[in-house]
Design a protein around this motif. Structure first.
Motif, short mmCIF file in Angstrom:
data_model
loop_
_atom_site.label_atom_id
_atom_site.label_comp_id
_atom_site.label_asym_id
_atom_site.label_seq_id
_atom_site.Cartn_x
_atom_site.Cartn_y
_atom_site.Cartn_z
N GLU A 166 -31.05 2.20 20.06
CA GLU A 166 -30.93 2.60 18.78
C GLU A 166 -30.02 2.32 17.64
O GLU A 166 -30.01 2.98 16.56
CB GLU A 166 -31.15 4.26 18.90
N MET A 167 -28.86 1.85 18.32
CA MET A 167 -27.75 1.42 17.60
C MET A 167 -26.95 2.81 17.08
O MET A 167 -26.49 2.74 15.79
CB MET A 167 -27.93 0.72 16.48
N LEU A 168 -27.05 3.87 17.78
CA LEU A 168 -26.47 5.05 17.33
C LEU A 168 -24.98 5.08 17.49
O LEU A 168 -24.51 4.33 18.54
CB LEU A 168 -27.03 6.01 18.10
N PHE A 169 -24.13 5.72 16.84
CA PHE A 169 -22.65 6.07 17.21
C PHE A 169 -22.50 7.52 17.21
O PHE A 169 -23.13 8.26 16.48
CB PHE A 169 -21.88 5.15 16.09
N VAL A 170 -21.06 7.65 17.64
CA VAL A 170 -20.86 8.90 17.81
C VAL A 170 -19.58 9.38 17.30
O VAL A 170 -18.67 8.53 17.84
CB VAL A 170 -20.81 9.45 19.27
N THR A 171 -19.24 10.07 16.52
CA THR A 171 -17.76 10.24 16.01
C THR A 171 -17.43 11.62 16.91
O THR A 171 -17.98 12.49 17.40
CB THR A 171 -17.57 10.99 14.38
N SER A 172 -16.11 11.49 17.60
CA SER A 172 -15.53 12.52 18.51
C SER A 172 -14.14 12.67 18.14
O SER A 172 -13.43 11.82 17.96
CB SER A 172 -15.67 11.85 19.80
N PHE A 173 -13.69 13.98 18.34
CA PHE A 173 -12.61 14.43 18.61
C PHE A 173 -12.51 14.81 19.88
O PHE A 173 -13.19 15.79 20.33
CB PHE A 173 -11.92 15.34 17.38
N ILE A 174 -11.41 14.42 20.72
CA ILE A 174 -11.26 14.86 22.18
C ILE A 174 -10.17 15.53 22.48
O ILE A 174 -9.17 14.86 22.26
CB ILE A 174 -11.81 13.67 23.14
N ALA A 175 -9.89 16.69 23.02
CA ALA A 175 -8.51 17.28 23.17
C ALA A 175 -8.63 17.91 24.59
O ALA A 175 -9.69 18.39 25.00
CB ALA A 175 -8.30 18.34 22.15
N VAL A 176 -7.34 17.67 25.29
CA VAL A 176 -7.27 18.40 26.35
C VAL A 176 -6.11 19.33 26.14
O VAL A 176 -4.77 18.77 25.70
CB VAL A 176 -7.06 17.54 27.46
N VAL A 177 -6.05 20.52 26.37
CA VAL A 177 -4.99 21.58 26.11
C VAL A 177 -4.57 22.25 27.62
O VAL A 177 -5.38 22.73 28.29
CB VAL A 177 -5.53 22.98 25.29
#
Length: 178
Positions: free
Chosen positions: A48-59
């Protein structure tokens, strides 16, 4: 935030969350490796040529140290008392996942203090339109500066939702508010 709408986007989001969770458990101390593996896994068979914006955090809740990576997502806001600032992602961020396979994502670090609040939004907030202009980061920052540190997260989210919907002045929403 996944591009597109409907079932393909919903399935992509569900898969992104599941794969991210598994890969973060495999690489808990190295977000660079985890995000690279996540990008590769999501890019495979992406018809589908989808993309994903992500903010990934580990606290680390004991020390308050947060390690984070950003893939095309709007920079989060840090609310520290009466101070409002964006978390810097320019030097460590990159394009959305599935947009540029093999991109070398970086990792940032921030020490959180007791009482700090993080606000992550999708572009549906800042790109909300009244037909002539976007809501934008400036309006959002002003609203956040006027919020009170003792406001509950639910109250703050309701203030944002209300401000965006009032700004739209009845225009149909172009995107979701997340």
């Amino acid at each position: 935030d996944v591009s597109g709408k409907g079932r393909p986007a919903s399935l992509c989001m569900a898969m992104s969350k599941s794969v991210a969770n598994a890969l973060l458990r495999q690489h808990p101390d190295n977000l660079t490796l985890a995000v690279a593996a996540l990008d590769a896994a999501l890019s495979r068979d992406n018809r589908e040529m989808l993309f994903v914006t992500s903010f990934i955090a580990v606290v680390n809740v004991d020390t308050g140290v947060m390690h984070y990576a950003c893939a095309g997502h709007d920079a989060p806001w840090l609310l520290r008392g009466q101070t409002v600032q964006r978390i810097q992602v320019d030097q460590i961020g990159g394009p959305p996942l599935c947009a540029c396979e093999g991109f070398p994502y970086g990792q940032g670090q921030l020490k959180l203090a007791p009482g700090d609040r993080l606000l992550l939004t999708t572009d549906g907030v800042t790109e909300a339109s009244n037909g002539q202009a976007w809501f934008g980061n400036e309006r959002l920052e002003k609203l956040l500066r006027e919020s009170l540190p003792e406001d509950s997260p639910a109250a703050l989210l309701e203030q944002i939702r209300h401000a965006v919907r009032n700004f739209e002045a009845g225009a149909p929403p172009a995107d979701d508010l997340t």
